[in-house]
Design an enzyme around this catalytic site. Structure first.
Site, PDB file in Angstrom:
ATOM      1  N   HIS A 307     -41.184   5.983   3.351  1.00  0.00           N
ATOM      2  CA  HIS A 307     -41.776   6.584   4.552  1.00  0.00           C
ATOM      3  C   HIS A 307     -43.203   6.060   4.709  1.00  0.00           C
ATOM      4  CE1 HIS A 307     -42.946   9.550   7.537  1.00  0.00           C
ATOM      5  NE2 HIS A 307     -41.670   9.779   7.706  1.00  0.00           N
ATOM      6  N   ASP A 364     -33.917  11.473   6.464  1.00  0.00           N
ATOM      7  CA  ASP A 364     -32.597  10.935   6.826  1.00  0.00           C
ATOM      8  C   ASP A 364     -31.644  10.849   5.647  1.00  0.00           C
ATOM      9  OD1 ASP A 364     -34.527   9.108   9.019  1.00  0.00           O
ATOM     10  OD2 ASP A 364     -32.885  10.380   9.678  1.00  0.00           O
TER      11      ASP A 364
HETATM   12  C1  SDX Z   1     -37.848   8.287   9.986  1.00  0.00           C
HETATM   13  O1  SDX Z   1     -42.653   7.887  11.032  1.00  0.00           O
HETATM   14  C2  SDX Z   1     -41.958   8.950  10.934  1.00  0.00           C
HETATM   15  O2  SDX Z   1     -42.477  10.060  10.872  1.00  0.00           O
HETATM   16  C3  SDX Z   1     -40.447   8.749  10.974  1.00  0.00           C
HETATM   17  C4  SDX Z   1     -39.590   9.974  10.709  1.00  0.00           C
HETATM   18  C5  SDX Z   1     -39.718  11.004  11.816  1.00  0.00           C
HETATM   19  O3  SDX Z   1     -39.485  12.168  11.553  1.00  0.00           O
HETATM   20  O4  SDX Z   1     -39.971  10.571  12.994  1.00  0.00           O
HETATM   21  O5  SDX Z   1     -39.950  10.541   9.472  1.00  0.00           O
HETATM   22  C6  SDX Z   1     -38.108   9.607  10.653  1.00  0.00           C
HETATM   23  O6  SDX Z   1     -37.776   7.290  10.657  1.00  0.00           O
HETATM   24  C7  SDX Z   1     -37.732   8.235   8.485  1.00  0.00           C
HETATM   25  C8  SDX Z   1     -37.539   6.781   7.952  1.00  0.00           C
HETATM   26  C9  SDX Z   1     -36.058   6.399   8.086  1.00  0.00           C
HETATM   27  N1  SDX Z   1     -35.859   4.975   7.739  1.00  0.00           N
HETATM   28  C10 SDX Z   1     -35.232   4.597   6.622  1.00  0.00           C
HETATM   29  O7  SDX Z   1     -34.812   5.355   5.750  1.00  0.00           O
HETATM   30  C11 SDX Z   1     -35.019   3.077   6.509  1.00  0.00           C
HETATM   31  C12 SDX Z   1     -35.381   2.603   5.088  1.00  0.00           C
HETATM   32  N2  SDX Z   1     -36.841   2.725   4.897  1.00  0.00           N
HETATM   33  C13 SDX Z   1     -37.660   1.565   5.161  1.00  0.00           C
HETATM   34  O8  SDX Z   1     -37.192   0.732   6.186  1.00  0.00           O
HETATM   35  C14 SDX Z   1     -39.149   1.891   5.168  1.00  0.00           C
HETATM   36  O9  SDX Z   1     -39.406   2.608   4.019  1.00  0.00           O
HETATM   37  C15 SDX Z   1     -39.757   2.625   6.351  1.00  0.00           C
HETATM   38  C16 SDX Z   1     -39.396   2.003   7.665  1.00  0.00           C
HETATM   39  C17 SDX Z   1     -39.335   4.045   6.346  1.00  0.00           C
HETATM   40  C18 SDX Z   1     -41.263   2.587   6.163  1.00  0.00           C
HETATM   41  O10 SDX Z   1     -41.654   1.270   6.360  1.00  0.00           O
HETATM   42  P1  SDX Z   1     -43.151   0.783   6.024  1.00  0.00           P
HETATM   43  O11 SDX Z   1     -44.079   1.940   5.950  1.00  0.00           O
HETATM   44  O12 SDX Z   1     -43.469  -0.333   6.968  1.00  0.00           O
HETATM   45  O13 SDX Z   1     -43.056   0.255   4.566  1.00  0.00           O
HETATM   46  P2  SDX Z   1     -42.719  -1.260   4.161  1.00  0.00           P
HETATM   47  O14 SDX Z   1     -41.476  -1.698   4.865  1.00  0.00           O
HETATM   48  O15 SDX Z   1     -43.962  -2.064   4.339  1.00  0.00           O
HETATM   49  O16 SDX Z   1     -42.356  -1.122   2.601  1.00  0.00           O
HETATM   50  C19 SDX Z   1     -43.380  -1.166   1.604  1.00  0.00           C
HETATM   51  C20 SDX Z   1     -42.689  -1.765   0.378  1.00  0.00           C
HETATM   52  C21 SDX Z   1     -42.061  -3.136   0.648  1.00  0.00           C
HETATM   53  O17 SDX Z   1     -41.992  -3.814  -0.580  1.00  0.00           O
HETATM   54  P3  SDX Z   1     -43.198  -4.880  -0.964  1.00  0.00           P
HETATM   55  O18 SDX Z   1     -43.270  -5.880   0.194  1.00  0.00           O
HETATM   56  O19 SDX Z   1     -44.455  -4.058  -1.107  1.00  0.00           O
HETATM   57  O20 SDX Z   1     -42.756  -5.532  -2.256  1.00  0.00           O
HETATM   58  O21 SDX Z   1     -41.590  -0.917  -0.026  1.00  0.00           O
HETATM   59  C22 SDX Z   1     -40.369  -1.647   0.131  1.00  0.00           C
HETATM   60  C23 SDX Z   1     -40.656  -2.797   1.043  1.00  0.00           C
HETATM   61  O22 SDX Z   1     -39.745  -3.869   0.804  1.00  0.00           O
HETATM   62  N3  SDX Z   1     -39.407  -0.708   0.743  1.00  0.00           N
HETATM   63  C24 SDX Z   1     -38.142  -0.569   0.379  1.00  0.00           C
HETATM   64  C25 SDX Z   1     -37.629   0.452   1.179  1.00  0.00           C
HETATM   65  N4  SDX Z   1     -38.584   0.889   2.014  1.00  0.00           N
HETATM   66  C26 SDX Z   1     -39.685   0.160   1.741  1.00  0.00           C
HETATM   67  N5  SDX Z   1     -37.389  -1.214  -0.560  1.00  0.00           N
HETATM   68  C27 SDX Z   1     -36.103  -0.807  -0.672  1.00  0.00           C
HETATM   69  N6  SDX Z   1     -35.538   0.177   0.078  1.00  0.00           N
HETATM   70  C28 SDX Z   1     -36.280   0.833   1.005  1.00  0.00           C
HETATM   71  N7  SDX Z   1     -35.724   1.797   1.733  1.00  0.00           N
END
Ligand code: SDX
Length: 428
Positions: A307, A364
């Site tokens: 998140h 989620d």
């Molecule tokens: C919602 O914003 C809100 O408030 C949203 C929400 C709401 O109520 O409106 O809370 C609802 O959208 C919840 C999120 C649902 N999405 C998912 O579950 C999809 C999986 N999660 C990721 O796509 C991600 O964690 C996000 C989109 C939720 C957050 O993305 P960020 O903040 O841009 O984080 P990032 O992608 O830059 O990740 C940081 C690191 C990366 O690794 P490094 O480059 O540092 O090595 O964490 C890793 C990412 O690769 N990472 C994950 C991961 N999420 C982040 N690795 C594996 N699995 C994951 N799910």
């Protein structure tokens, strides 16, 4: 605030005002940065950029705090109905009994949709994604209410539009489902509560009225309360950007539906179930999927994890995880996907990749299993999220207008070709 932030660049120093919110969140007001220094900031994804001042929802990501108008989510989730919560988010206070009665009556009055609107459903193929239908129909409603296209942020027209959207969003959602399964439409029943009415419109049949078991109605209410607002998430920011051009509320929330659809946002609840089903069907060990998620060369992610704001735990996920056990038990159901989800969460809690990146289950992760338990079909999960988020979208649109916020128009840094001359076709 007398505090100033000083930026020194190219040998010159510039002072900028600091703004501190009611929960001591700190910001630097950089609206004059470009005119003063010639520089802009660069923050793709807006991880360190505030777009507005808001009094609707407060989140402390480090402490797992979520409050709607100051009320902790744990209290609202355990004590308030979704209709009360929608009123609180819209008007800033919990409704008094007479206000609650009037608001509930208004929602019931606006639940039916115009018969001409119903005819549009016959134009959608059965395979049409319900989110596409929802976004289209929310815009279409405005064709039947031209008097509500140019409204202000308060007064009877705003109240009517807010109630109309809160109410019709669930009617449209239910009709989209009935259209997809080829079943006759159910009209709203004004004698039912908001949640019972939705379940009736979804599952009643001509020969058998669906009467929601109390545990199912209570679970749906909880789901919608937990999704009612979440400050400047992707879809709410979309509603604000569209509304900042003074586009009407119907088109602004229709745009919010489109942003919510993405698997990184509201589409994640569906993606989590698909992921858990894949894991179950494959027979592979969880470690296979965890390693895939950790592999930088592999775009695979563990859906429902991570998140932007919560760097500890998402309080909504904690609530859903507990409640899903209770709902399954009370309905005497078992869901093998829940066991896989629990084991997946357990495995990540001791894995440094997830710990170092603060990747924990978000709202989620358990919400899909929760919706399965109460009989909501998979292709409706993100639609359910949209129904829940409607109060938040409307309230943020209203606040934007109240604050007379400027049109959203970010800057960029150009990295393309520098100036060059046109060469006639025959000379290339
Ligand atoms: C919602 O914003 C809100 O408030 C949203 C929400 C709401 O109520 O409106 O809370 C609802 O959208 C919840 C999120 C649902 N999405 C998912 O579950 C999809 C999986 N999660 C990721 O796509 C991600 O964690 C996000 C989109 C939720 C957050 O993305 P960020 O903040 O841009 O984080 P990032 O992608 O830059 O990740 C940081 C690191 C990366 O690794 P490094 O480059 O540092 O090595 O964490 C890793 C990412 O690769 N990472 C994950 C991961 N999420 C982040 N690795 C594996 N699995 C994951 N799910």
């Amino acid at each position: 605030m007398t505090e100033k932030a000083t930026l020194t660049i190219e040998g010159r120093s510039y002072d900028f005002d600091v703004f501190i919110g009611s929960e001591n969140e700190k910001s630097i007001d950089i609206k004059d940065l470009r005119s003063k220094t010639g520089y802009i900031t660069m923050d793709p994804g807006y991880g360190s950029t505030g777009s507005c001042r808001s009094s609707i929802t407060y989140i402390d990501g480090a402490k797992g705090i979520l409050r709607y108008r100051g009320y902790p989510i744990e209290e609202i989730a355990s004590k308030a109905t979704f209709v009360e919560t929608a009123y609180l988010i819209l008007y800033g206070e919990l409704p008094k009994p007479d206000e609650f009665k009037e608001f509930s009556t208004c929602l019931r009055e606006h639940a039916p949709i115009h018969t001409n609107l119903e005819h549009h459903f016959s134009g959608f193929p059965k395979s049409a994604p319900p989110m596409a239908i929802l976004s289209a129909m929310l815009n279409l409603i405005s064709c039947f209410h031209p008097e509500l296209l140019d409204i202000h942020s308060e007064g009877p027209e705003f109240d009517k539009t807010a109630a109309l959207l809160l109410s019709k969003v669930q009617t449209i959602a239910a009709l989209a489902y009935r259209n997809a399964v080829g079943k006759p439409f159910n009209h709203p029943n004004p004698h039912l509560s908001y949640c019972a009415n939705f379940l009736h419109m979804m599952f009643s049949d001509p020969y058998q009225e669906y009467v929601a078991p109390p545990v199912v109605e209570k679970a749906l209410n909880l789901f919608l309360v937990l999704h009612a607002d979440h400050e400047q998430n992707c879809s709410t920011s979309t509603v604000r950007v569209v509304g900042s051009s003074r586009a009407n509320l119907f088109s602004s929330v229709a745009a919010g539906v489109c942003a919510l659809w993405g698997p990184l946002h509201g589409g994640a609840n569906t993606a989590v179930i698909n992921m858990l089903e894949d894991i179950k069907k494959s027979g592979r060990p969880l470690s296979y999927y965890i390693d895939k998620a950790k592999d930088k060369k592999d775009p695979y992610k563990l859906m429902g994890f991570g998140h932007r704001i919560y760097k500890n735990f998402d309080p909504r996920s904690i609530i859903l995880k507990k409640q899903v056990h209770d709902v399954l038990q009370e309905l005497n159901l078992k869901d093998s996907l829940l066991q896989i989800a629990l084991e997946l969460e357990e495995a990540t809690l001791s894995d440094d990749y997830f710990i170092s990146r603060n990747l924990y289950p978000n709202v989620d992760f358990y919400s899909g299993i929760f919706l399965r338990a109460i009989g909501i079909p998979l292709n409706m999960y993100t639609v359910m999220f949209a129904i829940g988020r409607m109060p938040g979208w409307i309230s943020n649109w209203q606040e934007l207008l109240e604050h007379k916020q400027r049109i959203s128009r970010p800057r960029q840094i150009y990295t393309g070709s520098i100036e060059r001359q046109y060469i006639p076709l025959e000379e290339r």
